[in-house]
Design a protein around this motif. Sequence first.
Motif, mmCIF file in Angstrom:
data_model
loop_
_atom_site.group_PDB
_atom_site.id
_atom_site.type_symbol
_atom_site.label_atom_id
_atom_site.label_comp_id
_atom_site.label_asym_id
_atom_site.label_seq_id
_atom_site.Cartn_x
_atom_site.Cartn_y
_atom_site.Cartn_z
ATOM 1 N N GLU A 111 0.833 -1.208 0.000
ATOM 2 C CA GLU A 111 0.000 0.000 0.000
ATOM 3 C C GLU A 111 0.865 1.254 0.000
ATOM 4 O O GLU A 111 0.551 2.233 -0.687
ATOM 5 C CB GLU A 111 -0.936 -0.003 1.209
ATOM 6 C CG GLU A 111 -2.020 -1.053 1.123
ATOM 7 C CD GLU A 111 -2.809 -1.220 2.410
ATOM 8 O OE1 GLU A 111 -3.858 -1.879 2.358
ATOM 9 O OE2 GLU A 111 -2.381 -0.704 3.469
ATOM 10 N N ALA A 112 1.959 1.234 0.761
ATOM 11 C CA ALA A 112 2.861 2.391 0.795
ATOM 12 C C ALA A 112 3.503 2.629 -0.574
ATOM 13 O O ALA A 112 3.645 3.778 -1.000
ATOM 14 C CB ALA A 112 3.937 2.198 1.864
ATOM 15 N N LEU A 113 3.882 1.559 -1.255
ATOM 16 C CA LEU A 113 4.433 1.716 -2.600
ATOM 17 C C LEU A 113 3.399 2.347 -3.530
ATOM 18 O O LEU A 113 3.727 3.219 -4.332
ATOM 19 C CB LEU A 113 4.884 0.374 -3.156
ATOM 20 C CG LEU A 113 6.186 -0.173 -2.598
ATOM 21 C CD1 LEU A 113 6.441 -1.581 -3.126
ATOM 22 C CD2 LEU A 113 7.347 0.740 -2.929
ATOM 23 N N LEU A 114 2.148 1.923 -3.390
ATOM 24 C CA LEU A 114 1.088 2.517 -4.205
ATOM 25 C C LEU A 114 0.863 3.980 -3.839
ATOM 26 O O LEU A 114 0.615 4.813 -4.710
ATOM 27 C CB LEU A 114 -0.206 1.724 -4.073
ATOM 28 C CG LEU A 114 -0.221 0.426 -4.862
ATOM 29 C CD1 LEU A 114 -1.360 -0.467 -4.392
ATOM 30 C CD2 LEU A 114 -0.323 0.704 -6.339
ATOM 31 N N GLY A 115 0.943 4.299 -2.552
ATOM 32 C CA GLY A 115 0.814 5.689 -2.126
ATOM 33 C C GLY A 115 1.928 6.549 -2.705
ATOM 34 O O GLY A 115 1.692 7.659 -3.198
ATOM 35 N N ALA A 116 3.157 6.027 -2.682
ATOM 36 C CA ALA A 116 4.285 6.760 -3.264
ATOM 37 C C ALA A 116 4.105 6.900 -4.768
ATOM 38 O O ALA A 116 4.341 7.980 -5.335
ATOM 39 C CB ALA A 116 5.588 6.024 -2.956
ATOM 40 N N LEU A 117 3.655 5.847 -5.407
ATOM 41 C CA LEU A 117 3.445 5.890 -6.858
ATOM 42 C C LEU A 117 2.353 6.895 -7.216
ATOM 43 O O LEU A 117 2.468 7.617 -8.211
ATOM 44 C CB LEU A 117 3.084 4.495 -7.372
ATOM 45 C CG LEU A 117 3.021 4.308 -8.870
ATOM 46 C CD1 LEU A 117 4.330 4.723 -9.531
ATOM 47 C CD2 LEU A 117 2.701 2.862 -9.199
ATOM 48 N N LEU A 118 1.319 6.976 -6.401
ATOM 49 C CA LEU A 118 0.267 7.959 -6.633
ATOM 50 C C LEU A 118 0.832 9.378 -6.581
ATOM 51 O O LEU A 118 0.532 10.208 -7.445
ATOM 52 C CB LEU A 118 -0.853 7.815 -5.600
ATOM 53 C CG LEU A 118 -1.978 8.846 -5.699
ATOM 54 C CD1 LEU A 118 -2.804 8.623 -6.959
ATOM 55 C CD2 LEU A 118 -2.860 8.792 -4.462
ATOM 56 N N LEU A 119 1.683 9.646 -5.608
ATOM 57 C CA LEU A 119 2.243 10.986 -5.453
ATOM 58 C C LEU A 119 3.167 11.370 -6.604
ATOM 59 O O LEU A 119 3.168 12.523 -7.031
ATOM 60 C CB LEU A 119 3.008 11.095 -4.127
ATOM 61 C CG LEU A 119 2.145 11.026 -2.872
ATOM 62 C CD1 LEU A 119 3.035 11.023 -1.631
ATOM 63 C CD2 LEU A 119 1.145 12.169 -2.816
#
Length: 146
Positions: A111-119
């Motif tokens: 989920e954190a990787l996805l959050g970083a990718l979103l940003l």
Amino acid sequence: QETASHLLSKVEMEWILEVATTGTGAEEPYDFTRLAWLGDAVVFFIAVTLECKEEGPLELRQRRAAALISNRCLAKVASSFGLERFLNTVPIAAKKEPPPMGQKVPADALEALLGALLLVGGLQSCFVFMSRLHWFHTEDGGDYCV
């Protein structure tokens, strides 16, 4: 990395990945908690969006979306590409083996990787990333996540 490489320097990319793979037990001044919270919303949005395209009773689609966003499923997805190898979950000074992670830490790290990718790359980048993983591609989700 393909998506964000034109937006960030190599140092910035490495920092985002370091934060996204650092658990709270590592006792660093940063961890993946906030990025995981953002990524949790991304996973939910993607699962619901994909389920809206599917046929069948709403109740079945709701159950499937809930299964897809579960820690159990996300931990399997994280394991499928070896995310656990990159996680920092104990203090470096501790010099001991990390405790067994269970499902929560790898799921939160994904989920954190996805959050970083979103940003850094936007929502479309998250869709592309998730579509490359074995996550939603089975007929009924059986044998993998659901």
